[in-house]
Each structure stands twice: as C-alpha cells, then as structure tokens.
Design a protein around this motif. Structure first.
Motif, PDB file in Angstrom:
ATOM      1  N   TYR A 284      -3.426  61.378  -2.433  1.00  0.00           N
ATOM      2  CA  TYR A 284      -2.204  60.602  -2.709  1.00  0.00           C
ATOM      3  C   TYR A 284      -1.598  60.090  -1.409  1.00  0.00           C
ATOM      4  O   TYR A 284      -1.159  58.945  -1.311  1.00  0.00           O
ATOM      5  N   GLU A 285      -1.583  60.941  -0.370  1.00  0.00           N
ATOM      6  CA  GLU A 285      -1.041  60.526   0.921  1.00  0.00           C
ATOM      7  C   GLU A 285      -1.843  59.376   1.502  1.00  0.00           C
ATOM      8  O   GLU A 285      -1.300  58.410   2.024  1.00  0.00           O
ATOM      9  N   ARG A 288      -1.146  56.143  -0.257  1.00  0.00           N
ATOM     10  CA  ARG A 288       0.150  55.562   0.057  1.00  0.00           C
ATOM     11  C   ARG A 288       0.162  54.957   1.456  1.00  0.00           C
ATOM     12  O   ARG A 288       0.803  53.940   1.703  1.00  0.00           O
ATOM     13  N   GLN A 289      -0.529  55.567   2.401  1.00  0.00           N
ATOM     14  CA  GLN A 289      -0.438  55.131   3.784  1.00  0.00           C
ATOM     15  C   GLN A 289      -1.218  53.846   4.021  1.00  0.00           C
ATOM     16  O   GLN A 289      -2.149  53.802   4.822  1.00  0.00           O
ATOM     17  N   GLU A 291      -0.250  50.507   5.405  1.00  0.00           N
ATOM     18  CA  GLU A 291       0.907  49.896   6.052  1.00  0.00           C
ATOM     19  C   GLU A 291       0.479  49.172   7.320  1.00  0.00           C
ATOM     20  O   GLU A 291      -0.579  49.456   7.899  1.00  0.00           O
ATOM     21  N   VAL A 311       4.747  48.104   3.906  1.00  0.00           N
ATOM     22  CA  VAL A 311       4.260  49.360   3.322  1.00  0.00           C
ATOM     23  C   VAL A 311       3.954  49.138   1.851  1.00  0.00           C
ATOM     24  O   VAL A 311       4.742  48.521   1.124  1.00  0.00           O
ATOM     25  N   ARG A 312       2.793  49.655   1.414  1.00  0.00           N
ATOM     26  CA  ARG A 312       2.473  49.675  -0.010  1.00  0.00           C
ATOM     27  C   ARG A 312       2.689  51.093  -0.519  1.00  0.00           C
ATOM     28  O   ARG A 312       1.995  52.029  -0.120  1.00  0.00           O
ATOM     29  N   ALA A 313       3.700  51.253  -1.374  1.00  0.00           N
ATOM     30  CA  ALA A 313       4.033  52.583  -1.879  1.00  0.00           C
ATOM     31  C   ALA A 313       4.959  52.449  -3.069  1.00  0.00           C
ATOM     32  O   ALA A 313       5.519  51.379  -3.336  1.00  0.00           O
ATOM     33  N   ASP A 314       5.117  53.521  -3.790  1.00  0.00           N
ATOM     34  CA  ASP A 314       6.128  53.596  -4.831  1.00  0.00           C
ATOM     35  C   ASP A 314       7.477  53.832  -4.174  1.00  0.00           C
ATOM     36  O   ASP A 314       7.581  54.558  -3.189  1.00  0.00           O
ATOM     37  N   ASP A 317       8.611  57.330  -3.485  1.00  0.00           N
ATOM     38  CA  ASP A 317       7.887  58.137  -2.508  1.00  0.00           C
ATOM     39  C   ASP A 317       8.749  58.463  -1.298  1.00  0.00           C
ATOM     40  O   ASP A 317       8.521  59.471  -0.620  1.00  0.00           O
ATOM     41  N   GLN A 542       3.065  49.819  -5.527  1.00  0.00           N
ATOM     42  CA  GLN A 542       1.844  50.590  -5.341  1.00  0.00           C
ATOM     43  C   GLN A 542       0.646  49.925  -6.010  1.00  0.00           C
ATOM     44  O   GLN A 542      -0.494  50.057  -5.550  1.00  0.00           O
TER      45      GLN A 542
END
Length: 572
Positions: A284-285, A288-289, A291, A311-314, A317, A542
C-alpha cells in the motif's frame, strides 16, 4: 457702521452636554466667554459676538457651520471665521487648564489635598491605563498544556509521548473493530430475518408487517450505534484527561533534577510503532508513493523559492494512522507532533457539500478517521462542527439584515435565485466557494483541514478562473499566509474520485487551470506575507493512471518556473 450681532443663548445652551443637564445638583465647572469676530464687507465693518460655554464640547467644524448658517455670514470669510474660532477655543481652553492647574498646585502647597492620597490615585490610574503595568491574564489550561507539551516533545521524552499516544490509538482502534464486528453481526442477522419475512409476504404476513419488521431493525441498529458512540466518547474523554495529567506531572518532575523517578517515567516502552509492517501495508505504501517534486522561484525582482509536489494518493491517506507501519510512520508522526505548536503548520483541502455535518460521503469517512485516535489538544470534530453551525447561522442573519437595508442586483439572476432559495430552505448551509476550518492533533500529517464547499459544477468541463471553487482556493491560501500554514495539500482536479466523464482532455484542461490559478495566488502571497517559502502539494485521485500522472508531471514545469541545476567544473 453696520453690526451683525447675535444673541445666541439658546444656541450656546444646546452646546452644553446632556450629562450636565441631568447633574443639576453637582457643581457646574463651565464658564461662559464671548467670541468676537470682526470682518469687512465693502465699506462696512461687521462684528459677530457669540457667547460660548467652556469647555467646548462640540466639534469646531460643526460649530462653525452652524454660525455660518444661523447668521448668514458671507462665504468669503468662511475660512477666516473657522481659523479665528479654532484659535480662540484653543487659547481659552489652555488658559482654563493652566488656571485649574495653578489652583490645584496652590491647594497642594497649602495642604488642602493629601499628597499621599493623590500619589496613590495617580499610581493606580497609570498602572491601569498603561499596557506595561497591566495585570496578566488569568492562566488558561489549554495554553499551559500547549506550552508544556511543546517543551516535552522537543526533549528526550518525545519518544515516550509518541509511544503513549500510539498505545491509546491501538486501544481505540480495537474498540472500533469490536463495534464494527457487532454491527456486522446484527446486520447479517437482520438480513436473514428479513429474507424469511419476505418469503412469508402474501401468505401469513402483510406489507404492514414487513414495514414493522424493518422499523424494528432500524431501531435496533440505532440503539447499538448510540451505545457504541457513547462508549467511544467516554473512552476518549478518559484518555484525554489521563494523558494531559500525565504530561503535566512529567513536566513538573523534569523541573526537579534530583527526582530519581524521571528515568523510569521517560523510559521508552516497547511500542507497535517499531513493529515491521505487514506485506499488504508495504504494498500500500509503495502504491501511494507515486510523486514528483519540484523547486520553483516566483517573483519579478524579489524571488521566493517554493517546493511543489505532485502526489497520487487518497485524500484520507494524509490523515490515517496505521497500527503496523513502517519506519516512516513514526517519523511522520514525530514531525506532525514537533510542528503542532509552531509557525510551520500543515493544511489539507477537503472538498465537501454545503451541509456542515459529518453524516455522508467524504465527510463521514473523514469523521471516522478522526475518531480512530483521541485528540489530546483540540475539541472533538463534532464539537467543532457545532460551533461552525452557530457561526454560519449568525453570519447568515447579519448578511440577510444588511441585504434588506441595501438590496443587491445580481449579474446572473438564475444562480443568485438558486442561492437565495437554498439559504431560505436551510440557513445553516454554506455556499460554493465558502469553507470552514477544523483543527486536529490526531491526524497523521495534517494539523488543519479546510472544508471547501463545492457543487456538481466542478465535474463539468467549463469552469473558469472566477468559479467559486477557484476563489475558495485563493481565500484558503490567504488564510495560510496569515496563520503560519506553510504546507498545503490541494486536490488538483477539484475532485476526490474519478468518474466516466473525466477523460484525458478533461483532466489536462482542469489541471492547467488549477496550476495557473495557484501560480497567480502564490505570486500574490509575496504581498500577503512578505515572501515566505512554502510547500504546495497537488493531489490527484488514487485511481488515476500512471500515464495520466506523468502527463500532469510534465505539464507542471511548463507553467511554473522550475529551478535548473548548475554543474560547476574547474578549468585546468
């Protein structure tokens, strides 16, 4: 010789304050003096005589205007009359003050006034009216605790504080897991019962019986949810009280260097913060990372350096804590705690609807995350939202009263009518572009959340730089400048989730608009805060593809002036 003489006793009587009329029993310290003004009108010499009461309570300009009007003074002597009147009042007032001062000194020399009483009165008046001698405000528990926490988090006891906070978080998370499990079992049992009821519909049961069963199920869920909500509220209240008392006690013990129990108190206990992350969490990390970071310079003459991140993330997060995190989890938690009471706060823009509550959508998800960890410094989210609702109602009342006095004529009648109908329907709702702020110490990487109201218009492809959502971002950045928020996370596409209509051209057009608008707002920052270096994070959902992410990454340097690296080589 022709005279303009005025018997102005009725006029001068009006200049006496109403306070003097009421205090007829007290000694009247006013004196009457005659003001004489002489001027020429052709071959004639004209004289104006006016009795004035001293000290003069009226404004000189008002008094001058009334004299001009009542006695029909020629306009060519208007400025001369005003100058002479001002000089006369000033000189006579100074003479009266000097006369009173001489009388006061004479009474002091002859012993009519007690010098000790006089000095005490002067000392009291001076100490009460000057800031340097003002009494300090009564100490506030929140401020004292903030100072103590800030001192301890920057000391060797910081690791102990973080471990204690994490242990509290784990206990609350376990309680929430029990609640979710019990609610799930109840829903499964009710679903099985409802299936049996539906099978008997039309045979032994009627529609009214089915509705009665559904009502019972709903009531049972409400009772169970209220029971767990009260239990969670009580547990977090106890945790907050215990934590604050322990922090205060630890700080008091640290003030005593001879206390032998200090080492035991700050001894680092084994914590799950150091446990190796699970494979799923690590994946999951890594997901998410995704960027990209950029360093830019903005400004014409005085350039200011800023950091930009894509950054691509929810969005949540940045708020969630993980029970079994990697080594970076503890570092992020430590960084958030170190900057909690500093001039380097972190903010997040959360896109919400027009209702100030936490009942649905992203607002409910955010409220769930905020309940997973006790906030030891600020009120609970529900309490903060209640305050916001009261402020919104008060602001709407004030605004509606002003509009009744001075109506506005909107440029776009349809939109304005919809807004007015919306406010009339529920005055506690906010309008698109407006936002409210919540403060947190229990989130992973965020101290302040800006809840920005947007409508369905942000999902269309025709918004402009004057759209309420864009202007809301400008106002949020202005608040960041005035309240020491140096890191702000902004949804680049003004949405948290992707949908079918958000094609690649739609995303590129929206990203270009937000990039350019934020660049202009950041250039305005130099005039707002003097040019402080900040970090702006552009957040994309995300679910966006990597190809789309890197297209946005290539667009950013074309809009902002990215710093280029220089390679220095020595000449041989």
């Amino acid at each position: 010789m022709e005279h303009f003489c005025g018997d102005l006793h009725p006029f001068s009587h009006k200049s006496i304050p109403e306070k003097m009329k009421k205090n007829k029993g007290k000694v009247n310290t006013t004196t009457e003096k005659e003001f004489v003004f002489q001027f020429r009108a052709g071959r004639n010499v004209c004289v104006l005589k006016v009795p004035l009461q001293f000290p003069v309570q009226e404004n000189v300009s008002d008094l001058h205007g009334r004299l001009m009007l009542l006695h029909k003074i020629p306009c060519f002597v208007e400025n001369e009359l005003k100058s002479t009147l001002s000089t006369f009042i000033e000189s006579e007032t100074i003479q009266d003050y000097d006369r009173e001062a001489e009388l006061a000194l004479r009474r002091l020399i002859t012993g009519e006034v007690d010098i000790n009483q006089l000095t005490n009165t002067w000392a009291k008046a001076y100490s009460e009216t000057t800031l340097e001698h003002a009494r300090p405000e009564d100490p506030c528990w929140d401020e004292d605790f903030a100072d103590v926490y800030h001192e301890l988090i920057h000391s060797p006891a910081s690791d102990t504080l973080l471990n204690l906070e994490h242990n509290y978080f784990v206990s609350v998370s376990e309680l929430i897991s029990e609640r979710d499990m019990e609610l799930k079992k109840l829903q499964e049992r009710q679903a099985a019962e409802m299936d049996k009821v539906m099978q008997e519909l039309g045979k032994t049961l009627t529609d009214q019986d089915v509705n009665a069963f559904a009502s019972q199920h709903f009531d049972a869920q409400q009772v169970l949810e209220n029971k767990w909500a009260n239990e969670l509220k009580q547990v977090t209240h106890i945790q907050k009280q215990e934590y604050q008392e322990w922090v205060i006690k630890l700080h008091q013990d640290l003030q005593n260097p001879n206390n032998s129990t200090i080492n035991e108190e700050i001894k680092v206990q084994p914590s799950q913060l150091t446990v190796e992350s699970e494979p799923g969490a690590r994946l999951y990390e890594e997901q998410r990372q995704l960027e990209e970071s950029f360093t830019i310079h903005l400004g014409a003459q005085l350039k200011t350096m800023h950091n930009l991140r894509l950054v691509r993330a929810d969005v949540l997060d940045f708020c969630k804590h993980r029970r079994h995190g990697s080594s970076g989890t503890k570092l992020r938690r430590l960084q958030t705690a170190l900057s909690l009471y500093s001039s380097s706060l972190c903010g997040l823009v959360l896109l919400v609807d027009n209702r100030v509550n936490s009942y649905s959508g992203i607002k409910r998800d955010f409220a769930t995350v905020s309940k997973e960890c006790t906030d030891f410094h600020f009120p609970r989210l529900e309490e903060q939202l209640e305050v916001v609702q009261q402020v919104v109602l008060y602001a709407r009342t004030q605004r509606s009263s002003k509009h009744k006095v001075q109506p506005e004529f909107p440029k776009n009648g349809t939109n304005s009518e919809d807004k007015n109908k919306n406010l009339e329907r529920n005055p506690s709702n906010i309008l698109p572009g407006e936002f409210y702020i919540s403060r947190h110490s229990n989130l992973s990487e965020v101290h302040i959340v800006f809840h920005l109201c947007v409508d369905d218009n942000v999902r269309s492809g025709n918004i402009t730089a004057r759209d309420p959502a864009i202007m809301g971002l400008r106002n949020i950045l202005k608040v960041c400048c005035t309240h020491d928020v140096t890191t702000i996370t902004i949804p680049l596409l003004l949405v948290h989730d992707m949908s079918e209509e958000m094609t690649i051209p739609w995303c590129l057009k929206r990203a270009e608009l937000v990039f350019k608008c934020v660049k202009g707002f950041m250039m305005e920052m130099a005039s707002w805060d003097g040019g402080i270096s900040r970090t702006v994070q552009f957040l994309v959902p995300q679910s966006i593809s990597e190809e789309m992410f890197y297209q946005l990454s290539n667009m950013l340097p074309q809009i902002f002036r990215v710093s280029s690296t220089l390679t220095l080589t020595s000449k041989r």
